[in-house]
Design a protein around this motif. Structure first.
Motif, PDB file in Angstrom:
ATOM      1  N   PRO A 132       0.804  -1.232   0.000  1.00 30.37           N
ATOM      2  CA  PRO A 132       0.000   0.000   0.000  1.00 30.37           C
ATOM      3  C   PRO A 132       0.829   1.270   0.000  1.00 30.37           C
ATOM      4  CG  PRO A 132      -0.154  -1.147   2.109  1.00 30.37           C
ATOM      5  CD  PRO A 132       0.503  -2.088   1.159  1.00 30.37           C
ATOM      6  N   GLU A 133       2.013   1.216   0.600  1.00 28.66           N
ATOM      7  CA  GLU A 133       2.854   2.412   0.636  1.00 28.66           C
ATOM      8  C   GLU A 133       3.432   2.749  -0.732  1.00 28.66           C
ATOM      9  OE1 GLU A 133       5.447  -1.139   1.791  1.00 28.66           O
ATOM     10  OE2 GLU A 133       3.384  -0.456   2.044  1.00 28.66           O
ATOM     11  N   HIS A 134       3.357   1.797  -1.674  1.00 27.00           N
ATOM     12  CA  HIS A 134       3.851   2.043  -3.024  1.00 27.00           C
ATOM     13  C   HIS A 134       2.725   2.276  -4.021  1.00 27.00           C
ATOM     14  CE1 HIS A 134       8.286   1.200  -2.963  1.00 27.00           C
ATOM     15  NE2 HIS A 134       7.934   0.869  -1.738  1.00 27.00           N
ATOM     16  N   CYS A 167       6.142   5.632 -11.242  1.00 22.96           N
ATOM     17  CA  CYS A 167       5.645   4.393 -10.642  1.00 22.96           C
ATOM     18  C   CYS A 167       4.125   4.361 -10.564  1.00 22.96           C
ATOM     19  CB  CYS A 167       6.205   4.228  -9.229  1.00 22.96           C
ATOM     20  SG  CYS A 167       8.006   4.179  -9.183  1.00 22.96           S
ATOM     21  N   HIS A 168       3.599   3.152 -10.722  1.00 20.70           N
ATOM     22  CA  HIS A 168       2.184   2.897 -10.488  1.00 20.70           C
ATOM     23  C   HIS A 168       2.068   1.400 -10.215  1.00 20.70           C
ATOM     24  CE1 HIS A 168      -2.119   2.482 -10.844  1.00 20.70           C
ATOM     25  NE2 HIS A 168      -2.258   3.787 -11.026  1.00 20.70           N
ATOM     26  N   HIS A 169       2.490   0.976  -9.038  1.00 19.80           N
ATOM     27  CA  HIS A 169       2.437  -0.449  -8.730  1.00 19.80           C
ATOM     28  C   HIS A 169       1.987  -0.672  -7.296  1.00 19.80           C
ATOM     29  CE1 HIS A 169       6.646   0.820  -7.883  1.00 19.80           C
ATOM     30  NE2 HIS A 169       6.566   0.022  -6.841  1.00 19.80           N
ATOM     31  N   HIS A 170       1.269  -1.745  -7.113  1.00 20.26           N
ATOM     32  CA  HIS A 170       0.857  -2.099  -5.749  1.00 20.26           C
ATOM     33  C   HIS A 170       1.428  -3.455  -5.349  1.00 20.26           C
ATOM     34  CE1 HIS A 170      -2.373  -5.270  -6.190  1.00 20.26           C
ATOM     35  NE2 HIS A 170      -2.232  -4.896  -7.444  1.00 20.26           N
ATOM     36  N   LEU A 207      12.814  -2.993 -14.895  1.00 18.15           N
ATOM     37  CA  LEU A 207      12.497  -1.978 -13.892  1.00 18.15           C
ATOM     38  C   LEU A 207      11.112  -2.227 -13.337  1.00 18.15           C
ATOM     39  CD1 LEU A 207      13.581   1.476 -15.386  1.00 18.15           C
ATOM     40  CD2 LEU A 207      14.536   0.354 -13.365  1.00 18.15           C
ATOM     41  N   GLN A 208      10.952  -2.106 -12.022  1.00 17.10           N
ATOM     42  CA  GLN A 208       9.625  -2.144 -11.439  1.00 17.10           C
ATOM     43  C   GLN A 208       8.824  -0.906 -11.851  1.00 17.10           C
ATOM     44  OE1 GLN A 208       7.919  -4.468  -9.257  1.00 17.10           O
ATOM     45  NE2 GLN A 208       6.313  -3.063  -9.878  1.00 17.10           N
ATOM     46  N   ALA A 209       9.496   0.205 -12.000  1.00 12.75           N
ATOM     47  CA  ALA A 209       8.846   1.445 -12.436  1.00 12.75           C
ATOM     48  C   ALA A 209       8.508   1.369 -13.920  1.00 12.75           C
ATOM     49  CB  ALA A 209       9.755   2.635 -12.166  1.00 12.75           C
ATOM     50  N   HIS A 210       7.720   2.346 -14.372  1.00 17.33           N
ATOM     51  CA  HIS A 210       7.296   2.374 -15.770  1.00 17.33           C
ATOM     52  C   HIS A 210       8.331   3.119 -16.615  1.00 17.33           C
ATOM     53  CE1 HIS A 210       3.330   0.428 -15.996  1.00 17.33           C
ATOM     54  NE2 HIS A 210       3.453   0.528 -14.696  1.00 17.33           N
TER      55      HIS A 210
END
Length: 236
Positions: A132-134, A167-170, A207-210
């Motif tokens: 949730p913090e991400h 970023c847009h990940h949960h 990358l976890q980020a976009h």
């Protein structure tokens, strides 16, 4: 030489299109394709149709695994939790097949968000199903974040030690898959990037980020396309 052909994994969904409602489509946000093209590659969409994967993947020079819906937790031996979206089995199956061909052929692989997670899962990794913090403060809006990158790595060589990413990940990687090494992290220690552990292995990074967004990731796409060009030359 001609531009290297980069297969980019697409999603399947339904949309309202002009006067038509609930049209079944395979689609992908344009920034993925633009980033590949600006780096010198020729992007083609790879739809989540399992029987179409191998004929396409035998002809391309690289694979870009895009972001998207949550991976089926059954693939990493877990039950689906409260905040995990329903599985997209066709996409999981098709993308795992595409990755298998890419690894067999030794062509470069670049992964974004879900793509990195799927590579890790394919090698025995597991995921945290909700961070949730991400999660973004506003759903549907990417948020800039500075991450820390190991300098002596593929990601570090392209991105530098502290790039700004979007970023847009949960979800995130819990246990990293075999043969991978983490090379980027958020301030709280969540893995934000990983790549092949063997420096002599073919280009494999994610990358976890976009990474399709923002200016700081442009050099990563260039490095990916250059690896595709080099591989194509060696096979010609």
């Amino acid at each position: 030489m001609t531009q290297p052909i980069v297969a980019v994994t697409a999603d399947a969904t339904t949309v309202n299109w002009n006067i038509w409602g609930d049209v079944a489509v395979s689609l992908l946000p344009q920034p993925y394709l633009t980033k590949v093209a600006q780096a010198g590659g020729a992007p083609v969409l790879l739809p989540p149709i399992a029987e179409a994967v191998e004929p396409v993947m035998e002809r391309v020079d690289a694979l870009l695994m895009s972001g998207g819906a949550d991976i089926d937790p059954a693939l990493y031996g877990a039950e689906r939790e409260k905040f995990t979206f329903p599985p997209h089995e066709a996409r999981d199956t098709a993308e795992l097949a595409a990755l298998a061909v890419a690894e067999r052929r030794g062509i470069p692989v670049l992964a974004v968000c879900r793509g990195l997670q799927l590579i890790s899962v394919s090698r025995g990794g597991t995921l945290d199903q909700h961070l949730p913090e991400h999660s973004p403060a506003v759903p549907g809006q990417y948020e800039p974040r500075v991450i820390q990158v190991k300098p002596d790595s593929v990601l570090g060589s392209a991105l530098g030690p502290s790039p700004t990413v979007y970023c847009h990940h949960h979800q995130g990687i819990s246990k990293l898959g075999n043969g991978l090494v983490a090379t980027a992290w958020s301030d709280d220690g969540v893995i934000e990037g990983a790549e092949a552990e063997d420096p002599a292995a073919p280009f494999l990074a994610g990358l976890q980020a976009h990474g399709e967004l923002g200016d700081d990731t442009v050099p990563l796409f260039r490095a990916f396309v250059e690896a595709a060009k080099a591989g194509a030359r060696s096979r010609s």
